[in-house]
Scaffold this motif. Structure first.
Motif, PDB file in Angstrom:
ATOM      1  N   SER A 107      -8.263 -13.377  -5.891  1.00 35.20           N
ATOM      2  CA  SER A 107      -9.406 -13.926  -5.157  1.00 35.20           C
ATOM      3  C   SER A 107      -8.971 -15.003  -4.169  1.00 35.20           C
ATOM      4  O   SER A 107      -9.672 -15.268  -3.186  1.00 35.20           O
ATOM      5  N   ARG A 108      -7.803 -15.645  -4.410  1.00 34.72           N
ATOM      6  CA  ARG A 108      -7.305 -16.692  -3.527  1.00 34.72           C
ATOM      7  C   ARG A 108      -6.168 -16.212  -2.628  1.00 34.72           C
ATOM      8  O   ARG A 108      -5.632 -16.982  -1.838  1.00 34.72           O
ATOM      9  N   ALA A 109      -5.801 -14.945  -2.737  1.00 34.16           N
ATOM     10  CA  ALA A 109      -4.605 -14.450  -2.052  1.00 34.16           C
ATOM     11  C   ALA A 109      -4.801 -14.346  -0.548  1.00 34.16           C
ATOM     12  O   ALA A 109      -5.887 -14.039  -0.057  1.00 34.16           O
ATOM     13  N   LEU A 110      -3.720 -14.597   0.163  1.00 32.22           N
ATOM     14  CA  LEU A 110      -3.674 -14.295   1.594  1.00 32.22           C
ATOM     15  C   LEU A 110      -3.270 -12.841   1.805  1.00 32.22           C
ATOM     16  O   LEU A 110      -3.781 -12.172   2.707  1.00 32.22           O
ATOM     17  N   ALA A 111      -2.346 -12.368   0.985  1.00 30.83           N
ATOM     18  CA  ALA A 111      -1.861 -11.000   1.102  1.00 30.83           C
ATOM     19  C   ALA A 111      -1.370 -10.520  -0.253  1.00 30.83           C
ATOM     20  O   ALA A 111      -0.895 -11.314  -1.077  1.00 30.83           O
ATOM     21  N   ILE A 112      -1.493  -9.222  -0.481  1.00 34.94           N
ATOM     22  CA  ILE A 112      -1.074  -8.598  -1.738  1.00 34.94           C
ATOM     23  C   ILE A 112      -0.231  -7.372  -1.401  1.00 34.94           C
ATOM     24  O   ILE A 112      -0.633  -6.545  -0.581  1.00 34.94           O
ATOM     25  N   THR A 113       0.935  -7.277  -2.023  1.00 37.57           N
ATOM     26  CA  THR A 113       1.753  -6.070  -1.924  1.00 37.57           C
ATOM     27  C   THR A 113       1.768  -5.404  -3.283  1.00 37.57           C
ATOM     28  O   THR A 113       2.056  -6.046  -4.298  1.00 37.57           O
ATOM     29  N   SER A 114       1.452  -4.113  -3.304  1.00 37.24           N
ATOM     30  CA  SER A 114       1.404  -3.367  -4.552  1.00 37.24           C
ATOM     31  C   SER A 114       2.347  -2.176  -4.466  1.00 37.24           C
ATOM     32  O   SER A 114       2.341  -1.453  -3.466  1.00 37.24           O
ATOM     33  N   PHE A 115       3.160  -1.998  -5.495  1.00 41.98           N
ATOM     34  CA  PHE A 115       3.946  -0.769  -5.611  1.00 41.98           C
ATOM     35  C   PHE A 115       3.580  -0.084  -6.905  1.00 41.98           C
ATOM     36  O   PHE A 115       3.575  -0.701  -7.968  1.00 41.98           O
ATOM     37  N   GLU A 116       3.253   1.207  -6.830  1.00 44.82           N
ATOM     38  CA  GLU A 116       2.905   1.980  -8.019  1.00 44.82           C
ATOM     39  C   GLU A 116       3.654   3.303  -8.030  1.00 44.82           C
ATOM     40  O   GLU A 116       3.520   4.109  -7.105  1.00 44.82           O
ATOM     41  N   PRO A 117       4.448   3.554  -9.081  1.00 43.14           N
ATOM     42  CA  PRO A 117       5.151   4.834  -9.196  1.00 43.14           C
ATOM     43  C   PRO A 117       4.454   5.856 -10.090  1.00 43.14           C
ATOM     44  O   PRO A 117       4.847   7.023 -10.107  1.00 43.14           O
ATOM     45  N   ILE A 118       3.419   5.427 -10.830  1.00 46.41           N
ATOM     46  CA  ILE A 118       2.839   6.288 -11.864  1.00 46.41           C
ATOM     47  C   ILE A 118       1.413   6.717 -11.525  1.00 46.41           C
ATOM     48  O   ILE A 118       1.058   7.892 -11.661  1.00 46.41           O
ATOM     49  N   VAL A 119       0.574   5.779 -11.102  1.00 48.86           N
ATOM     50  CA  VAL A 119      -0.829   6.072 -10.792  1.00 48.86           C
ATOM     51  C   VAL A 119      -1.198   5.385  -9.478  1.00 48.86           C
ATOM     52  O   VAL A 119      -0.444   4.579  -8.946  1.00 48.86           O
ATOM     53  N   VAL A 120      -2.384   5.702  -8.967  1.00 51.03           N
ATOM     54  CA  VAL A 120      -2.905   5.031  -7.782  1.00 51.03           C
ATOM     55  C   VAL A 120      -3.082   3.545  -8.096  1.00 51.03           C
ATOM     56  O   VAL A 120      -3.519   3.182  -9.200  1.00 51.03           O
ATOM     57  N   PRO A 121      -2.753   2.642  -7.179  1.00 47.82           N
ATOM     58  CA  PRO A 121      -2.919   1.202  -7.442  1.00 47.82           C
ATOM     59  C   PRO A 121      -4.339   0.860  -7.872  1.00 47.82           C
ATOM     60  O   PRO A 121      -5.315   1.415  -7.349  1.00 47.82           O
ATOM     61  N   GLY A 122      -4.450  -0.049  -8.842  1.00 43.31           N
ATOM     62  CA  GLY A 122      -5.747  -0.407  -9.404  1.00 43.31           C
ATOM     63  C   GLY A 122      -6.767  -0.846  -8.376  1.00 43.31           C
ATOM     64  O   GLY A 122      -7.949  -0.527  -8.477  1.00 43.31           O
ATOM     65  N   LEU A 123      -6.334  -1.584  -7.354  1.00 33.45           N
ATOM     66  CA  LEU A 123      -7.257  -2.075  -6.338  1.00 33.45           C
ATOM     67  C   LEU A 123      -7.858  -0.953  -5.503  1.00 33.45           C
ATOM     68  O   LEU A 123      -8.865  -1.162  -4.825  1.00 33.45           O
ATOM     69  N   LEU A 124      -7.262   0.230  -5.553  1.00 35.56           N
ATOM     70  CA  LEU A 124      -7.714   1.342  -4.722  1.00 35.56           C
ATOM     71  C   LEU A 124      -8.226   2.528  -5.536  1.00 35.56           C
ATOM     72  O   LEU A 124      -8.478   3.597  -4.988  1.00 35.56           O
ATOM     73  N   GLN A 125      -8.389   2.348  -6.842  1.00 33.76           N
ATOM     74  CA  GLN A 125      -8.866   3.444  -7.684  1.00 33.76           C
ATOM     75  C   GLN A 125     -10.375   3.636  -7.573  1.00 33.76           C
ATOM     76  O   GLN A 125     -11.126   2.658  -7.481  1.00 33.76           O
ATOM     77  N   THR A 126     -10.817   4.886  -7.613  1.00 31.46           N
ATOM     78  CA  THR A 126     -12.245   5.168  -7.755  1.00 31.46           C
ATOM     79  C   THR A 126     -12.636   4.977  -9.216  1.00 31.46           C
ATOM     80  O   THR A 126     -11.788   4.990 -10.108  1.00 31.46           O
TER      81      THR A 126
END
Length: 297
Positions: A107-126
């Motif tokens: 909630s306080r972040a300026l930027a977030i980098t996510s790497f996921e090898p197994i599933v879609v990143p949590g922030l982008l999941q339906t």
């Protein structure tokens, strides 16, 4: 020591808890400070994790806010640990409690980098994709699925606010080929990725399976860049969460990020890849017959 230039995750977590308690008590920063003979600026800095934590001040504020019992002990323990860097949240905390710390950082972040090898990143999941992960894993009790899904989906709001953080999502191709929830659920998930990537604050990069390893082979991670202090790296497994704050460790994950981007398709190629895979799922074309990078032009 938690100072202006580099507050610890624990200090920020404590400060956020104290802010919530003060607001629940309907007290202003000035009034809360007056109750413990402190300035409004001192209370503000404490709530923002920017002040060295004095245990007596925290204990006094908890008394003002009428916090007792286990909640008081938990916050006082956190105050004693506020200057420590790195935080291993083990299975003594619930899933929701561990997610609270992550969501507070996001909630306080300026930027977030996510790497996921197994599933879609949590922030982008339906929602349906998230639910399918939990149900198909077989390790989440039925009565806990909905609660966990709601907790996870609450994270998404950070990307939709007026001034959202930037999100760079690097996804291994193998995560997108895992047919979680069935072909229709996965197709809609891929379409959602394409839609989210149209937002100016979101970039998606796909790392194709080119019959070789890459530097992210050891697992997924988040790098959360804060407006104050060093970035924080978040790692998670079945029973615990780990927040890394040491400069040397963070530098290693930033190097891995740079190497992953060297392996990844560019943003336009990544979107074409996602769109093509969604169409294949929609038409019933065998998902194994996916195009390579050269076929995406």
């Amino acid at each position: 020591m938690a100072i202006d230039s580099d507050p610890t995750v624990r200090a920020q977590e404590l400060g956020e808890a104290l802010r919530v308690l003060r607001e629940e008590a309907n007290l202003s920063v000035r009034t809360a400070g007056a109750r413990i003979d402190a300035s409004a600026s001192k209370i503000s800095r404490l709530e923002n994790g920017k002040n060295a934590v004095a245990i007596d001040d925290v204990a006094a504020l908890l008394a003002v806010y009428q916090v007792t019992g286990p909640r008081r002990r938990k916050l006082l323990d956190l105050a004693h640990e506020a200057e420590q860097r790195g935080w291993w949240q083990r299975n003594t905390l619930t899933f929701a409690e561990r997610q609270e710390t992550l969501m507070s950082l996001e909630s306080r972040a300026l930027a977030i980098t996510s790497f996921e090898p197994i599933v879609v990143p949590g922030l982008l999941q339906t929602g349906e994709y998230t639910r399918a992960i939990m149900v198909e894993s077989g390790i989440v009790d039925d009565q806990d699925v909905e609660n966990r899904m709601i907790t996870r989906l609450q994270r998404h709001s950070v990307l939709l606010r007026r001034q959202p953080p930037g999100l760079l999502a690097i996804i291994d191709e193998l995560a997108l080929r895992r047919v979680i929830g069935g072909r229709d659920v996965l197709r809609r998930q891929l379409e959602h990725l394409v839609e989210m990537a149209q937002r100016p604050n979101i970039a998606i990069r796909i790392v194709l399976n080119a019959d070789r390893g890459h530097p992210g082979i050891d697992g997924g991670f988040l790098v959360i860049r804060r407006p104050e202090g060093t970035p924080v790296v978040f790692l998670a497994n079945l029973t615990s969460s780990l927040f890394l704050e040491e400069t040397a460790e963070i530098a290693q994950y930033e190097q891995v990020t740079r190497e992953l981007l060297n392996h990844a398709l560019d943003p336009a190629e990544s979107l074409r890849y996602l769109g093509e895979q969604a169409r294949r799922l929609d038409t019933g074309v065998p998902y194994e017959d996916h195009p390579r990078a050269a076929d995406l032009d």
